[in-house]
Each structure stands twice: as structure tokens, then as C-alpha cells.
Design an enzyme around this catalytic site. Structure first.
Site, short mmCIF file in Angstrom:
data_model
loop_
_atom_site.label_atom_id
_atom_site.label_comp_id
_atom_site.label_asym_id
_atom_site.label_seq_id
_atom_site.Cartn_x
_atom_site.Cartn_y
_atom_site.Cartn_z
N ALA A 163 -6.29 -4.85 7.55
CA ALA A 163 -7.29 -3.85 7.14
C ALA A 163 -8.56 -4.47 6.59
O ALA A 163 -9.57 -3.77 6.45
CB ALA A 163 -6.69 -2.92 6.08
N TRP A 185 0.86 -1.19 0.00
CA TRP A 185 0.00 0.00 0.00
C TRP A 185 0.89 1.24 0.00
O TRP A 185 1.81 1.35 0.83
CB TRP A 185 -0.89 -0.03 1.24
CG TRP A 185 -1.85 1.09 1.39
CD1 TRP A 185 -2.67 1.60 0.44
CD2 TRP A 185 -2.10 1.85 2.58
NE1 TRP A 185 -3.43 2.63 0.95
CE2 TRP A 185 -3.09 2.80 2.27
CE3 TRP A 185 -1.58 1.81 3.88
CZ2 TRP A 185 -3.58 3.71 3.19
CZ3 TRP A 185 -2.07 2.71 4.81
CH2 TRP A 185 -3.06 3.64 4.47
N LYS A 203 -13.49 -1.11 6.61
CA LYS A 203 -14.07 -1.98 5.59
C LYS A 203 -15.08 -2.95 6.19
O LYS A 203 -16.22 -3.03 5.74
CB LYS A 203 -12.97 -2.76 4.87
CG LYS A 203 -12.29 -2.01 3.74
CD LYS A 203 -11.36 -0.92 4.25
CE LYS A 203 -10.64 -0.23 3.09
NZ LYS A 203 -9.72 0.82 3.59
N ASP A 211 -0.45 -5.60 9.28
CA ASP A 211 -1.49 -4.66 8.87
C ASP A 211 -2.72 -5.49 8.51
O ASP A 211 -2.71 -6.24 7.53
CB ASP A 211 -1.02 -3.84 7.67
CG ASP A 211 -2.04 -2.78 7.24
OD1 ASP A 211 -3.13 -2.72 7.83
OD2 ASP A 211 -1.74 -2.02 6.30
#
Length: 391
Positions: free
Chosen positions: A209, A126, A242, A207
Site C-alpha cells: 500500500a 491493518w 498514497k 499487501d
């Protein structure tokens, strides 16, 4: 003073959003920005979130500050959702403004505790990961991850590069639904990565997400749980944007696993970092998440709707892969159906991406990363036909 400032490079995704917004074509397709959209193009408010908001509106009696670390109930609920039981004595945690805030605080913690540590990132990753690290002036290195030829993982390159990690370095790992590629490690390969990083004395930094967007809420936590049980110290940055659909509420958490005798010190340092950067974290989204996770009825409805979202993305992946096979008369894009999460990188050139935008009104990031959730049953064959016309 301000006259010394220089223009900053514009974020490519934000630039893409502006270009899409200014495009007058009615049939344009947005596959750039990473938000979930339903068949009508709307990013809906989840049923459980609406119910929790109504209940909160009826029962909330104050808007006063929370603690520096956020509400303990939110932190505990997130630790339990991500890691399961058994971590209360090891998990220091703070609420943050979104997953990005959690990543920033984790990097600040690394810099404060081990200034010389190198942060290792997958190539690609990212774009905000390297951007923040560079801004903080921290040492950074990359490990190979994506095989552009196979559209899968370059596992041999990954292992070779991680073999150069030094003791005390932090290795950033995507817990599930790799962004931007959509290509994920199997659990067998995760075990090999864990064994290597343990041997090298690295500190894993996960991470997470997209928990719930890949193979399921529990399945998407499996790799993170393997890491958590394998290392004495682990950093986990998680987002609720999300899986709860509360993007604008900026709700995230940073979890730092340590030994029980060090937890209080680590917790104090996390609270200190919150104080330096923004004092008290946002509470509205965190409170909604807590209410959902602590209420059996709301939790069940949330999990059911999250599963609907996940299955819809899998259906879109298969539909696009099938449409591309028909349009190109090849299996070149079959990988789209095997990837997971919101994103896949198609392997198109930047020139081809530009033609798709200029000629067909189809917007994607320059490296050909697409947001699968930006498609629907009508637009998947349109995208496939357009891709076939440019390759």
C-alpha cells in the site's frame, strides 16, 4: 426483512475522524487517519496528477466502460512498476477499487480456489484485514510480528509461528512500511521468511500500500520482488492512493503470479470476480496513473514529488524522535526515527491516549498508532511535550 439487522461496530478510525471533526479546539492535532498531509495540513494533488488530468480532459473522447479487468495498459504499467521486467507471461491482473478492493478480490480468489486454506496475518495488522476475512467466513491465524518492549520486530516469534503454516495456506505480508507499526524486516530477514514459507509450501499474499513512502520507490519493492521470484504462485494487492495521492479515485490492482500455462485461466477467474462484485472497475485514477507512468516527463516529476513526500516524513520522524528525547530525557522513543512509512506505534496505554485526546486535543488510534504525516515542524514538539506529561 431489515428489522432483523443488528447495529455493526463502528470502525475505530472513522469514529476518531468524527470525534476530531466535532472538537471545537483550534489547536487540535489529527494523527489518526492515514493520509499524507503537507505542512499546512492539506493533502495536495500531486503536480503530475494535475497535469495528467488536464491532458485527459483535453483529449478524452468517451466515458464508456473499460474491460472487466480494467485497461490492459494500467495493469501492465503497475506490474512493471512493482515487479520490474520479466513477468508478462506469469502475471494475471485486474484493476480494483483501491487497495482494499484488491485485498477483497484476492481473498475471494483464495476462498474460491482453496476453501480450506488458512489466511495468516501479522499481529498486529491493518484492522480491515481480519475484518474482511471474518466477513467472508475464512479460516484465519496470526503470527507474532511486533515486540511491544523494543518497538521492533519479534523475529523469533514470527519464525516460530510461521513454522506452523500448512501447505496451501496464504500468508499475508506487508511489502513495506508495516501498518500499524512502521517496523520493517531487513532484506536478510525477508530471505529467511521466504525460505521458511517455501519449505512450508505456503502461498505469499503481499499487501503493498505504501511503495515509495519508506526507503524509495525501487527499494520499497525489493521484498515483493524477492517473493515474486521465489514462489510459483504469489498474490499482490497494491494501492495507488498514497504514492499517487489519489485517495478518492479508488485505484488499485490485484496481481496473481502463476505459471505461464495457467495464466489465462487465472486471468479469467479474476475477471469473473470483478464481474460478481462490481463489474467494471473505476477508470479515472487508473488512467491518470497510466499516463504518468508512460510519459517520461510526467513520471520524472511524479517521482521527484514522491521523493519530497518521503523525505518530509523522514524529517518529521527525526524531529519527533529528537523532541521526545529532550522532553522525556530518555531514548525510549528513538525507534520513531528508524521506522518507515506513515505510521508508528508509540507504546502508550489506551488510558494515556485518552488523556492526550481529552486534555491536549491530540487524536491517535487507541493502540497509540500515529500518522507521522499528520505532524509538522510546529506540532512535533507539542506532541512530544504532551506525551512526556502522560507517561
Amino acid at each position: 426483512m431489515l428489522e432483523t439487522l443488528n447495529p455493526q461496530p463502528q470502525d475505530k478510525i472513522l469514529q476518531l475522524i468524527a470525534m476530531y471533526r466535532d472538537d471545537p479546539r483550534a489547536d487540535k492535532i489529527d494523527l489518526g487517519v492515514g493520509v499524507y498531509k503537507d505542512a499546512t495540513g492539506l493533502t495536495p494533488v500531486m503536480r503530475a496528477v494535475k497535469a495528467a488530468e488536464k491532458k485527459l480532459w483535453e483529449t478524452e473522447t468517451t466515458k464508456t466502460y473499460t474491460g472487466l479487468a480494467g485497461e490492459p495498459a494500467f495493469n501492465a504499467a503497475m506490474v512493471q512498476m512493482i515487479l520490474g521486467d520479466g513477468y508478462a507471461d506469469r502475471a494475471a491482473s485486474v484493476a480494483t477499487p483501491g487497495g482494499t478492493g484488491a485485498i477483497r478480490q484476492a481473498l475471494e480468489l483464495i476462498r474460491m480456489s482453496a476453501p480450506g486454506a488458512t489466511v495468516w496475518l501479522s499481529n498486529p495488522t491493518w484492522p480491515n484485514h481480519p475484518s474482511i476475512i471474518k466477513y467472508l467466513g475464512m479460516p484465519m491465524a496470526e503470527y507474532r510480528y511486533f515486540d511491544a518492549a523494543t518497538r521492533g520486530i519479534d523475529f523469533a516469534g514470527l519464525i516460530e509461528d510461521l513454522g506452523r503454516v500448512k501447505a496451501g495456506d496464504a500468508v499475508l505480508l506487508h511489502g513495506c512500511c508495516h501498518n500499524p507499526t512502521g517496523a520493517n524486516l531487513t532484506m536478510d530477514k525477508w530471505s529467511q521468511v521466504v525460505a521458511l514459507l517455501k519449505a512450508r509450501g505456503a502461498v505469499p499474499f503481499v499487501d503493498l500500500a505504501y511503495q515509495g513512502f519508506g526507503d524509495g520507490l525501487e527499494e520499497d519493492a525489493a521484498a515483493t520482488r524477492l517473493v515474486a521470484q521465489s514462489f510459483p504462485e504469489v498474490l499482490i494487492a497494491a494501492s495507488c492512493s498514497k504514492n499517487f495521492g489519489i485517495y478518492r479515485e479508488r485505484t488499485g490492482v490485484l496481481i496473481a503470479l502463476t505459471s505461464p500455462d495457467r495464466k489465462a485461466v487465472v486471468q479469467g477467474n479474476l475477471a469473473f470476480l470483478n464481474r460478481q462484485n462490481y463489474s467494471f472497475p473505476p477508470d479515472h485514477g487508473a488512467r491518470l496513473v497510466t499516463m504518468i507512468l508512460e510519459d517520461d516527463t510526467l513520471r520524472a516529476d511524479w517521482k521527484a514529488e514522491l521523493e519530497e513526500v518521503r523525505l518530509n516524513m523522514l524529517s518529521l520522524r527525526q524531529a519527533l524522535a529528537d523532541a521526545l528525547r529532550r522532553a522525556t530525557n530518555s531514548d525510549r522513543f528513538d525507534f520513531v526515527a528508524t521506522h518507515r512509512g506513515m505510521f508508528s506505534r508509540l507504546g502508550l496505554t489506551e488510558a494515556q491516549v485518552n488523556v492526550l485526546r481529552e486534555t491536549h486535543g491530540i487524536y491517535m488510534v487507541g493502540d497509540s498508532r500515529i500518522n507521522i504525516a499528520g505532524l509538522n515542524a510546529r506540532t512535533a514538539p507539542i506532541l512530544a511535550a504532551a506525551i512526556a506529561s502522560v507517561i
